[in-house]
Design a protein around this motif. Structure first.
Motif, PDB file in Angstrom:
ATOM      1  N   ASN A  24       0.822  -1.212   0.000  1.00 22.85           N
ATOM      2  CA  ASN A  24       0.000   0.000   0.000  1.00 22.85           C
ATOM      3  C   ASN A  24       0.857   1.264   0.000  1.00 22.85           C
ATOM      4  O   ASN A  24       0.561   2.239  -0.700  1.00 22.85           O
ATOM      5  CB  ASN A  24      -0.938   0.007   1.213  1.00 22.85           C
ATOM      6  CG  ASN A  24      -2.028  -1.046   1.118  1.00 22.85           C
ATOM      7  OD1 ASN A  24      -2.355  -1.502   0.022  1.00 22.85           O
ATOM      8  ND2 ASN A  24      -2.576  -1.437   2.243  1.00 22.85           N
ATOM      9  N   PRO A  59       6.273   9.444  -9.621  1.00 24.00           N
ATOM     10  CA  PRO A  59       6.151   8.485 -10.735  1.00 24.00           C
ATOM     11  C   PRO A  59       7.475   8.152 -11.420  1.00 24.00           C
ATOM     12  O   PRO A  59       7.592   7.088 -12.036  1.00 24.00           O
ATOM     13  CB  PRO A  59       5.196   9.194 -11.701  1.00 24.00           C
ATOM     14  CG  PRO A  59       5.260  10.641 -11.331  1.00 24.00           C
ATOM     15  CD  PRO A  59       5.508  10.681  -9.868  1.00 24.00           C
ATOM     16  N   LYS A  68       2.445   1.814  -3.476  1.00 25.62           N
ATOM     17  CA  LYS A  68       1.458   2.340  -4.428  1.00 25.62           C
ATOM     18  C   LYS A  68       1.306   3.849  -4.283  1.00 25.62           C
ATOM     19  O   LYS A  68       1.263   4.593  -5.279  1.00 25.62           O
ATOM     20  CB  LYS A  68       0.108   1.653  -4.226  1.00 25.62           C
ATOM     21  CG  LYS A  68       0.047   0.223  -4.718  1.00 25.62           C
ATOM     22  CD  LYS A  68      -1.307  -0.403  -4.430  1.00 25.62           C
ATOM     23  CE  LYS A  68      -1.343  -1.876  -4.853  1.00 25.62           C
ATOM     24  NZ  LYS A  68      -2.636  -2.516  -4.495  1.00 25.62           N
ATOM     25  N   GLU A  69       1.232   4.316  -3.044  1.00 27.31           N
ATOM     26  CA  GLU A  69       1.104   5.751  -2.797  1.00 27.31           C
ATOM     27  C   GLU A  69       2.359   6.498  -3.222  1.00 27.31           C
ATOM     28  O   GLU A  69       2.284   7.594  -3.789  1.00 27.31           O
ATOM     29  CB  GLU A  69       0.805   6.007  -1.321  1.00 27.31           C
ATOM     30  CG  GLU A  69      -0.562   5.519  -0.868  1.00 27.31           C
ATOM     31  CD  GLU A  69      -1.688   6.194  -1.645  1.00 27.31           C
ATOM     32  OE1 GLU A  69      -1.632   7.420  -1.834  1.00 27.31           O
ATOM     33  OE2 GLU A  69      -2.615   5.480  -2.089  1.00 27.31           O
ATOM     34  N   ARG A 126       4.474   5.655  -5.555  1.00 30.01           N
ATOM     35  CA  ARG A 126       4.589   5.688  -7.020  1.00 30.01           C
ATOM     36  C   ARG A 126       3.636   6.712  -7.634  1.00 30.01           C
ATOM     37  O   ARG A 126       3.907   7.262  -8.702  1.00 30.01           O
ATOM     38  CB  ARG A 126       4.352   4.290  -7.593  1.00 30.01           C
ATOM     39  CG  ARG A 126       5.577   3.395  -7.374  1.00 30.01           C
ATOM     40  CD  ARG A 126       5.400   1.984  -7.878  1.00 30.01           C
ATOM     41  NE  ARG A 126       6.678   1.267  -7.828  1.00 30.01           N
ATOM     42  CZ  ARG A 126       6.819  -0.021  -7.647  1.00 30.01           C
ATOM     43  NH1 ARG A 126       5.733  -0.778  -7.487  1.00 30.01           N
ATOM     44  NH2 ARG A 126       8.012  -0.586  -7.621  1.00 30.01           N
ATOM     45  N   LYS A 127       2.521   6.979  -6.965  1.00 29.88           N
ATOM     46  CA  LYS A 127       1.634   8.062  -7.419  1.00 29.88           C
ATOM     47  C   LYS A 127       2.302   9.416  -7.208  1.00 29.88           C
ATOM     48  O   LYS A 127       2.233  10.292  -8.065  1.00 29.88           O
ATOM     49  CB  LYS A 127       0.311   8.012  -6.649  1.00 29.88           C
ATOM     50  CG  LYS A 127      -0.591   6.832  -6.989  1.00 29.88           C
ATOM     51  CD  LYS A 127      -1.854   6.876  -6.133  1.00 29.88           C
ATOM     52  CE  LYS A 127      -2.728   5.663  -6.393  1.00 29.88           C
ATOM     53  NZ  LYS A 127      -3.927   5.667  -5.497  1.00 29.88           N
ATOM     54  N   GLN A 128       2.932   9.580  -6.053  1.00 28.49           N
ATOM     55  CA  GLN A 128       3.537  10.858  -5.720  1.00 28.49           C
ATOM     56  C   GLN A 128       4.847  11.086  -6.464  1.00 28.49           C
ATOM     57  O   GLN A 128       5.177  12.216  -6.831  1.00 28.49           O
ATOM     58  CB  GLN A 128       3.782  10.942  -4.215  1.00 28.49           C
ATOM     59  CG  GLN A 128       4.306  12.298  -3.744  1.00 28.49           C
ATOM     60  CD  GLN A 128       4.449  12.370  -2.233  1.00 28.49           C
ATOM     61  OE1 GLN A 128       4.071  11.446  -1.510  1.00 28.49           O
ATOM     62  NE2 GLN A 128       4.996  13.469  -1.750  1.00 28.49           N
TER      63      GLN A 128
END
Length: 303
Positions: free
Chosen positions: A101, A111, A104-105, A107-109
């Motif tokens: 989890n 990239p 995932k966060e 990689r959003k912030q």
């Protein structure tokens, strides 16, 4: 896990390994603890980082591999990652779901950031992932006051393990909580909202789920004391009524008033921590807050 839990409960002073506080629920509760007004370490460490971020990044080096032991939500790491887009980040976490989890966060912030997650018990040797390009150095990152959870002898061994993982030319960026008024310490580990108590009791729920045990968390009370001679906060679960617990094929009798030791948090002076690390590591730079309640230290391997 079964072997470690049974071994701990078989001692005259029953104990449970601190690492089992950090399942997914435990990690979430610890994040809540970090937001509490009484819990000074997180906000103090973040403030030190924000005030000195450029210099901290210079010591790490912008072409480095940053390996974080016990990455959790990577809260403090994000401060570094915002300033260091070219590093490779290796979060190491024992809870697979929590690690997934968090990644995932991240990689959003971030990239474009090269993230190589590793699910492992970082207190034991583990394999690091292969990297696509050569780094100037590998830096182990161990924020918070987690080094204090180990006895001084185990902490010394753990610092050796970090040195081995860092390799030649390696570095260590580590948070070290400092000695202070015991009242401040006791408040930090026994908050008015009861979040720390819930976090402490959650280790029993974790063991129940993973090992099919039958602990009754409501039969235990969270307790904290400061051991002046040892320079550490000690955390226990005190049994409030006689009962029996089954773990695997083993049965353990608990008497009213008996304690399970779940955690220590040793506090250091700057000199005492330097001595602890001195066999493998040499301090290069130390940052503290104005009250000198907490320190962030950058150390390099001795040649």
């Amino acid at each position: 896990m079964l072997e470690e839990v049974v071994d701990g409960l078989a001692h005259s002073q029953k104990y449970l390994p601190t690492k089992y506080l950090y399942d997914e629920k435990g990690s979430q509760l610890f994040d809540e603890i970090c937001e509490l007004s009484e819990y000074y370490p997180t906000r103090t460490e973040i403030s030190i980082m924000q005030d000195n971020i450029s210099e901290i990044c210079d010591y790490i080096g912008y072409n480095s591999q940053l390996v974080e032991f016990g990455s959790g939500s990577s809260l403090k790491t994000r401060i570094l990652l915002e300033e260091m887009p070219d590093i490779t980040y290796v979060p190491v976490e024992i809870s697979a779901k929590y690690l997934d989890n968090s990644v995932k966060e991240l990689r959003k912030q971030f990239p474009d950031l090269d993230i190589k997650p590793v699910r492992a018990d970082y207190t034991k040797p583990f394999d690091l992932p292969a990297v696509q390009h050569k780094h100037a150095r590998r830096v182990i990152y161990f924020p918070g006051s987690t080094i204090g959870n180990f006895s001084p002898e185990i902490a010394r061994q753990f610092l050796h393990l970090m040195a081995d993982e860092a390799g030649a030319n390696g570095g260590l960026l580590i948070g070290v909580d400092l000695k202070k008024d015991p009242k401040v310490l006791l408040n930090a580990y026994n908050d008015d909202e009861g979040v720390t108590a819930e976090f402490n009791k959650n280790i029993l729920s974790h063991i129940n789920r993973e090992l099919g045990a039958d602990f009754q968390p409501d039969c235990f009370r969270h307790e904290v004391c400061y051991n002046e001679r040892q320079g550490r906060v000690e955390i226990y679960l005190r049994c409030i009524k006689d009962h029996q617990v089954t773990v695997g094929e083993h049965k353990f009798n608990f008497k009213e008033g008996e304690c399970i030791h779940t955690e220590n948090s040793h506090k250091y002076t700057l000199d005492s921590f330097a001595e602890l690390a001195s066999e493998r590591w040499a301090p290069r730079k130390i940052w503290t807050d104005d009250k000198e309640w907490f320190s962030i230290q950058y150390l390099e391997l001795k040649q």
